[in-house]
Scaffold this motif. Structure first.
Motif, PDB file in Angstrom:
ATOM      1  N   ILE A 155       1.054  -1.003  -0.005  1.00  0.00           N
ATOM      2  CA  ILE A 155      -0.071   0.141  -0.196  1.00  0.00           C
ATOM      3  C   ILE A 155       0.855   1.257   0.100  1.00  0.00           C
ATOM      4  CG2 ILE A 155      -1.683   1.140   1.306  1.00  0.00           C
ATOM      5  CD1 ILE A 155      -2.391  -1.421   2.565  1.00  0.00           C
ATOM      6  N   GLN A 156       2.184   1.040   0.822  1.00  0.00           N
ATOM      7  CA  GLN A 156       2.614   2.378   0.877  1.00  0.00           C
ATOM      8  C   GLN A 156       3.379   2.663  -0.325  1.00  0.00           C
ATOM      9  OE1 GLN A 156       4.322   4.123   3.813  1.00  0.00           O
ATOM     10  NE2 GLN A 156       6.825   4.163   3.580  1.00  0.00           N
ATOM     11  N   ASP A 157       3.877   1.568  -1.002  1.00  0.00           N
ATOM     12  CA  ASP A 157       4.673   1.919  -2.329  1.00  0.00           C
ATOM     13  C   ASP A 157       3.737   2.571  -3.496  1.00  0.00           C
ATOM     14  OD1 ASP A 157       7.022   1.057  -1.430  1.00  0.00           O
ATOM     15  OD2 ASP A 157       7.007  -1.011  -2.348  1.00  0.00           O
ATOM     16  N   PHE A 158       2.389   1.860  -3.366  1.00  0.00           N
ATOM     17  CA  PHE A 158       1.538   2.368  -4.517  1.00  0.00           C
ATOM     18  C   PHE A 158       1.115   3.872  -4.005  1.00  0.00           C
ATOM     19  CE2 PHE A 158      -2.915   3.299  -5.471  1.00  0.00           C
ATOM     20  CZ  PHE A 158      -2.767   2.624  -7.182  1.00  0.00           C
ATOM     21  N   VAL A 159       0.808   4.081  -2.967  1.00  0.00           N
ATOM     22  CA  VAL A 159       0.223   5.582  -2.477  1.00  0.00           C
ATOM     23  C   VAL A 159       1.354   6.418  -2.618  1.00  0.00           C
ATOM     24  CG1 VAL A 159      -0.459   6.968  -0.469  1.00  0.00           C
ATOM     25  CG2 VAL A 159      -1.316   4.832  -1.014  1.00  0.00           C
ATOM     26  N   THR A 160       2.676   6.120  -2.428  1.00  0.00           N
ATOM     27  CA  THR A 160       3.890   7.066  -2.513  1.00  0.00           C
ATOM     28  C   THR A 160       4.019   7.242  -4.064  1.00  0.00           C
ATOM     29  OG1 THR A 160       4.756   6.177  -0.675  1.00  0.00           O
ATOM     30  CG2 THR A 160       6.321   7.532  -1.884  1.00  0.00           C
TER      31      THR A 160
END
Ligand code: FAD
Length: 548
Positions: A155-160
């Motif tokens: 989720i972190q990679d996608f949102v960033t």
């Protein structure tokens, strides 16, 4: 007439109860159905307790404490499906709705930089929001960036990647704490926020996807189900349009209690409680599964639907399936706090607040995931003199930070014991409970400025209660689908929170899908007997993993 087919459901949590309930409604009469639950009660994590209110020793007041799930969303096809079940169980009159215009629906907070921030409810609100405004220009890149072509990522990679640094740590991580008690850097975006993944894939932009009406990921089966329910119960849509969330007068456990009562009344399902399944042996030639139960005679079935957590299912099988054991489940401490409303008041009424990852530090109660303002959301659940005179809060602590949180206690104890030792050793249970109670009370004092001592504190430690869908989860479920099809040929299917959705609504809808699919494979023979058809399109319960 002796039954020719026997379907056994393992696990009597909401998934297993629902599977048995849908089977009982759809299977031909000569199909025998058995539900096998290891505990003395059904319901699994659904646990609602009505307790005497210590403020009213005359017995004229009581408060309802939830230690597991506390509310359901009526939206979407899974929301409608649960509402249909609720109506058919005759639970309508027990519904306690939270209207969309109530403070609990409109005010959800994030605790950040020593303040409670109300989450924005409009685009304008987001553009001017103190936590978001500085990040908006970079986030605009989402409109022009296009997709990454990746099958899955955290989720972190996608949102960033789409919105820039900070969004995930400051905002999204808080939401993930609220739903999964999980770590944004490890959870799969595709399996937890599939809608975001598909908006990028289909529209090249999340914002554009939202503006152009992209929405929930629905399979063809979901769409047919939605159409059917809306046609049969059109008035449910009005309830959905007005309601943010709901529960029942005596809490969410009313749902599992009613399901069990209905199964008993219907007389079609044998319910075995206090029966721990220890082993499954499937014989493809005789199309029989031997279910070994601790201290009891084995049960034989022609189809088994496991509604056990995947790690528990693996323990029953002789062959290893890495897809069943890849995901961990996190442990959460749930602390109910009851205050007298005369001494404790919420300055900012609402549903509650969540704590983002960026805010979690040793000084700020490491491990606190969030606090729910129960009595603000559904005051009707407290009875008699307690109603309206009680401030009831629930703190959630731990999740992916459980061991880190406990390590504070370990380091303070000077015992040299490891975190896990402390957690599991009986003699330390009281220390651990006291530690979590104190963490919760200190947080309430600091974050909500409530100095009064609570009248009642209850600590529940739920071991491995929320499965964590790690990156690549859907692909693993597809692999498992293929392996089970080949190895069990329809003798074993799965459902439950460990696979394709953790919310109570998802558990119920997925239970319905597997139950109906198994029944659809029962072929009426000329003599009216039902028999399982085999092989090529055997049911595993994981079919939807190919559509998500
Ligand atoms: C603290 C908390 C708060 C939550 N809040 C919400 C919320 O507000 N809204 C929402 O929608 N969802 C919420 N959830 C998620 C939701 O409650 C769960 O995902 C759901 O209840 C899981 O149901 P299940 O039947 O799949 O699994 P479980 O409830 O785990 O049921 C599995 C059953 O199998 C039995 N079992 C295990 N091993 C064996 C064995 N060997 N033999 C026989 N039986 C066995 C267990 O005793 C248990 O009854 C929350 C979860 C938790 C833990």
């Amino acid at each position: 007439m002796a039954p020719r087919t026997h379907i056994a459901v393992l696990g009597g949590g909401i998934s297993g109860l629902s599977t048995a309930w849908y089977l009982a409604r759809t299977a031909p009469p000569n199909v025998k159905i058995t539900l096998i639950e290891g505990a003395k009660r059904t319901g699994g994590w659904l646990h609602s307790d009505r307790v005497a209110d210590p403020q009213h020793p005359n017995g004229k007041g009581s408060v309802l404490l939830e230690s597991g799930p506390r509310s359901l969303r009526p939206q979407g096809v899974s929301g409608l499906n649960t509402l249909e079940m609720v109506r058919e169980l005759g639970l309508d009159s027990k519904i306690e709705p939270v209207s969309k215009s109530s403070p609990a629906a409109m005010n959800r907070y994030i605790y950040s930089h020593k303040t409670l921030h109300k989450l924005p409810s409009s685009i304008m609100g987001a553009l001017t929001h103190p936590l978001l405004a500085a990040k908006i220009p970079r986030a605009g890149l989402d409109l022009v960036k296009g997709g990454s072509g990746q099958e899955d990522e955290s989720i972190q990679d996608f949102v960033t990647r789409r919105f820039g640094k900070g969004f995930s740590d400051d905002l999204i991580s808080a939401m993930v704490h609220g739903i999964y008690a999980g770590d944004v850097t490890k959870l799969s975006v595709r399996s937890t926020f599939g809608m975001l993944y598909h908006m990028e894939k289909d529209y090249g932009s999340v914002v554009l996807g939202m503006l152009l009406g992209g929405g929930a990921v629905e399979t063809p089966w979901d769409l047919t189900l939605k159409e059917k329910i809306i046609k049969e119960m059109p008035d449910l849509q009005e309830f959905v349009s007005k309601t943010s969330i709901y529960s029942f007068t005596d809490g969410l456990e009313e749902l599992s209690r009613s399901l069990e009562k209905d199964l008993v009344k219907g007389g079609r399902v044998d319910i075995h409680k206090d029966s721990i399944v220890e082993k499954l042996d499937a014989n493809l030639d005789s199309r029989d599964v031997r279910i070994s139960i601790k201290g009891q005679e084995p049960v034989h079935a022609n189809t088994v639907i496991s509604a056990l957590p995947p790690l528990k299912l693996q323990k029953l099988l002789s062959k290893p399936y890495p897809e069943l054991t890849h995901n961990p489940s996190v442990t959460v401490a749930v602390v109910n706090l009851v205050y007298s409303a005369d001494q404790a008041r919420l300055a900012s009424p609402g549903f509650g607040y969540l704590i983002p990852r960026s805010e979690n530090s040793a000084v700020n109660h490491r491990g606190l995931l969030g606090v729910v303002f129960d009595s603000c959301a559904i005051p009707e659940q407290d009875k008699g003199e307690s109603q309206g005179k009680t401030l009831k809060l629930t703190a959630m602590i731990g999740g992916h930070m459980f061991n880190e949180a406990l390590s504070q206690l370990a380091s303070g104890s000077g015992s040299g014991a490891s975190t896990l030792d402390l957690e599991l050793t009986g003699s330390h249970k009281e220390d651990v409970n006291e530690f979590f109670a104190k963490t919760a009370m200190d947080a309430v004092k600091k974050h909500l400025k409530i100095d009064a001592a609570p009248e009642l504190v209850k600590v529940h430690i739920h071991h491995e209660c929320i499965p964590q869908y790690l990156v690549g989860h859907l692909q693993r479920m597809q692999t498992l689908d293929q392996s089970f099809r080949k190895d069990f040929d329809g003798l074993l299917g799965v459902t439950g929170a460990g696979y394709l959705g953790i919310s109570v609504n998802d558990c119920i809808k997925n239970a319905r899908e597997v139950a109906e699919a198994v029944v659809s494979k029962l072929e009426e023979e000329d003599d009216g007997e039902a028999q399982l058809v085999g092989r090529q399109d055997a049911i595993t319960g994981l079919e939807r993993s190919w559509f998500l």
